[in-house]
Write a protein that holds these residues in place. Sequence first.
Motif, PDB file in Angstrom:
ATOM      1  N   VAL A 114       0.852  -1.183   0.000  1.00  0.00           N
ATOM      2  CA  VAL A 114       0.000   0.000   0.000  1.00  0.00           C
ATOM      3  C   VAL A 114       0.886   1.231   0.000  1.00  0.00           C
ATOM      4  O   VAL A 114       1.833   1.315   0.795  1.00  0.00           O
ATOM      5  CB  VAL A 114      -0.925   0.012   1.235  1.00  0.00           C
ATOM      6  CG1 VAL A 114      -1.740   1.299   1.296  1.00  0.00           C
ATOM      7  CG2 VAL A 114      -1.838  -1.199   1.238  1.00  0.00           C
TER       8      VAL A 114
ATOM      9  N   VAL B 158      -4.707   6.533   0.318  1.00  0.00           N
ATOM     10  CA  VAL B 158      -4.154   5.512  -0.566  1.00  0.00           C
ATOM     11  C   VAL B 158      -4.005   6.087  -1.974  1.00  0.00           C
ATOM     12  O   VAL B 158      -4.961   6.600  -2.546  1.00  0.00           O
ATOM     13  CB  VAL B 158      -5.055   4.256  -0.600  1.00  0.00           C
ATOM     14  CG1 VAL B 158      -4.537   3.247  -1.617  1.00  0.00           C
ATOM     15  CG2 VAL B 158      -5.151   3.620   0.780  1.00  0.00           C
TER      16      VAL B 158
ATOM     17  N   ALA C  26      -2.535   0.548  -4.322  1.00  0.00           N
ATOM     18  CA  ALA C  26      -2.432  -0.646  -3.485  1.00  0.00           C
ATOM     19  C   ALA C  26      -2.669  -1.858  -4.367  1.00  0.00           C
ATOM     20  O   ALA C  26      -3.448  -1.793  -5.320  1.00  0.00           O
ATOM     21  CB  ALA C  26      -3.452  -0.613  -2.357  1.00  0.00           C
TER      22      ALA C  26
ATOM     23  N   GLN D  24      -1.534  -1.342   5.170  1.00  0.00           N
ATOM     24  CA  GLN D  24      -1.959   0.044   5.328  1.00  0.00           C
ATOM     25  C   GLN D  24      -1.646   0.547   6.734  1.00  0.00           C
ATOM     26  O   GLN D  24      -1.192   1.679   6.913  1.00  0.00           O
ATOM     27  CB  GLN D  24      -3.455   0.169   5.043  1.00  0.00           C
ATOM     28  CG  GLN D  24      -3.950   1.600   5.048  1.00  0.00           C
ATOM     29  CD  GLN D  24      -5.405   1.715   4.647  1.00  0.00           C
ATOM     30  OE1 GLN D  24      -6.156   0.728   4.639  1.00  0.00           O
ATOM     31  NE2 GLN D  24      -5.823   2.910   4.297  1.00  0.00           N
TER      32      GLN D  24
END
Length: 153
Positions: free
Chosen positions: A39, A47, A50, A65
């Motif tokens: 990620v 984000v 990912a 994450q």
Amino acid sequence: MAGKVFRSQFQLGRSQARAILDGAFAKARDASMEPLTVVVLDGGGHVVAAEREDGCAPLRFPVAQGKAFAALGNGASSGVVGARNAERPAFLASVAAASGGNFVPVPGGVLILDDESRVVGAVGASGASSDEDEAAAIAGIEAAGLAWGLEPV
């Protein structure tokens, strides 16, 4: 909403994030690591990109994450944050609660730095051993031609 809008400034672009993913996965395959999820977060914790490799377990995404967010939110790699606070479990639990559980203080979350060593994002990897996850994250950042940091010197 139709029509023109002002664009937001960004310091970590989609193409850079894709290069990080590709570099991390290349490192993982070269080292015969277990399948990874990687990620890439921007400086605001959002984000940018990912991806998971085939065969990667479903919880790897939130772990990756959480590693990236732990690094980003504390200004040091996720492994450094965990090591610095190993004797302070109440602090680690408090930060985990404050982040809504999006905080994984083990190796695998690495900061992305600009040319003045300021944080512009973070990468989190999960799936192999924690040290291998960290190595893959670093390799991904390097593959994108960016600088990385674990902790300030």
